[in-house]
Design an enzyme around this catalytic site. Structure first.
Site, mmCIF file in Angstrom:
data_model
loop_
_atom_site.group_PDB
_atom_site.id
_atom_site.type_symbol
_atom_site.label_atom_id
_atom_site.label_comp_id
_atom_site.label_asym_id
_atom_site.label_seq_id
_atom_site.Cartn_x
_atom_site.Cartn_y
_atom_site.Cartn_z
ATOM 1 N N LYS A 77 1.182 -1.150 -0.001
ATOM 2 C CA LYS A 77 -0.184 -0.129 -0.079
ATOM 3 C C LYS A 77 0.909 1.238 0.079
ATOM 4 O O LYS A 77 1.830 1.491 0.826
ATOM 5 C CB LYS A 77 -0.999 -0.030 1.037
ATOM 6 N N HIS A 134 -1.456 7.800 0.919
ATOM 7 C CA HIS A 134 -1.776 7.816 2.225
ATOM 8 C C HIS A 134 -2.773 9.097 2.681
ATOM 9 O O HIS A 134 -2.776 9.521 3.653
ATOM 10 C CB HIS A 134 -0.360 8.013 3.164
#
Length: 381
Positions: free
Chosen positions: A254, A278
């Site tokens: 991620k 993020h």
């Protein structure tokens, strides 16, 4: 207030949470340019309206990493969400489980892996940060396996913490001494409902997964100190060998924004990536997820599962991301607002709203299956 749209939960959360917690959820890094871009660029994605297509039956189900689920969404990892309402991650996990979508529990959750896993029937996903202490990581991965987690999401865009000025202004990162603590207490006193539900009855106020490292009486100051001391800025692609040696489930990276990094993720054998900045909380000024997604999806093709987060606030946004090339969408602030604004019932209602909005958007683009969503659904004029 009446909740008619997923966006309404943001205002309810603002009214219910102390400012330092609301700003933690709501804010981004530096001037919050990327935070705004995530929303604005996604809103600017135009869909093609199609007619006379027989959209009487629409299937929103999909398979992610070997498990069928009702919607192409995941409750993405949100740290400290257990402070939004009493035992917050437990409430969110129950709502997700009953809606037949997975929840990805943050390393920085208030409720521990064991506590959350005990209330769900389907396996959790688990999010992991790379830290200097490999022994701690090894133990945490073992706990995740024991809790029946089968999908690991490794956050790779946080070798150092971004500068989140709103957290400093709000008092989440308190000023030294008595003045800082008094300022936070004043915010708590202004939200008596939260103070009763979470402040008094939501204990323990620990980060359940890292409590062994911080100690029983740790607070937010210890949490931020631990991050600064333990996040590992020396991490490279080679360090993923350690993860693979200690994890036999699906591995998702991620925080990928560049197609070259996406290709490298394929090369090292990751099962999936999350196209993500993020939530605008790290490097401010970078490209939005919606703009990065199509190039990355094209770069990796069918060689891995491409997920995305960033700026998604509605079912329409989910459809937009799928049309841009994602196979699934991680919700972040959307479910965090709903949890703060309505607890388990709020998250459950949010997922119903997202499902309803997806059905409308797909019907009006002529799509009856998720596989129908793609470049042909986008209006490039």
């Amino acid at each position: 207030m009446r909740i008619a749209s997923p966006l309404d939960y943001r205002e309810r959360a603002r009214r219910r949470l102390p400012r330092f917690l609301f700003d933690y959820i709501d804010g981004g890094a530096y001037a919050e340019v990327t935070l705004r871009r995530n929303i604005e660029d996604l809103e600017a994605v135009a869909l093609r309206q199609r007619v006379l297509r027989d959209v009487s039956k629409i299937d929103l189900s999909t398979e992610l990493f070997g498990r069928r689920q009702s919607l192409p969404v995941v409750l993405g990892p949100v740290g400290l969400s257990g402070l939004s309402v009493r035992r917050g991650e437990v409430q969110a996990a129950r709502a997700a489980d009953r809606a037949d979508v997975p929840m990805c529990l943050s390393t920085m959750s208030v409720c521990s892996l064991d506590e959350v896993a005990a209330v769900v029937s389907a396996p959790l996903w688990f999010q992991l940060y790379m830290t200097r202490d490999r022994g701690f990581m090894r133990d945490l991965l073992a706990r995740a396996r024991d809790a029946r987690c089968r999908t690991l999401v490794v956050t790779v865009d946080l070798p150092v913490a971004g500068a989140r000025y709103r957290d400093v202004r709000s008092g989440l990162v308190p000023s030294p001494g008595l003045a800082g603590r008094v300022a936070r207490w004043a915010q708590i006193a202004s939200r008596p409902g939260w103070a009763w539900d979470v402040g008094l009855h939501g204990r323990p106020h620990q980060l359940g997964n890292i409590a062994p490292m911080l100690g029983r009486d740790s607070g937010l100051e210890d949490f931020f100190g631990w991050i600064g001391a333990n996040f590992d800025p020396s991490v490279t692609w080679k360090d993923l060998d350690f993860i693979r040696a200690n994890w036999d489930g699906a591995l998702v990276l991620k925080g990928v924004l560049d197609p070259d990094d996406a290709r490298e993720a394929v090369r090292v054998g990751a099962d999936g990536i999350v196209v993500s900045n993020h939530g605008g909380r790290q490097l401010d000024g970078v490209v939005s997820s919606a703009r990065a997604l199509p190039v990355i999806a094209e770069a990796v093709g069918d060689r891995m599962t491409v997920l995305v987060d960033g700026g998604v606030r509605s079912g329409l946004d989910v459809v937009r991301m799928l049309a841009l090339g994602a196979k699934g969408v991680l919700l972040g602030r959307a479910w965090a607002y709903a949890l703060a604004g309505g607890g388990q019932a709020g998250v459950a209602h949010l997922l119903k709203l997202i499902e309803a909005e997806m059905r409308v958007a797909m019907a009006l683009t002529g799509a009856t299956r998720l596989a129908d969503l793609g470049e042909a659904c986008l209006d490039r004029t």
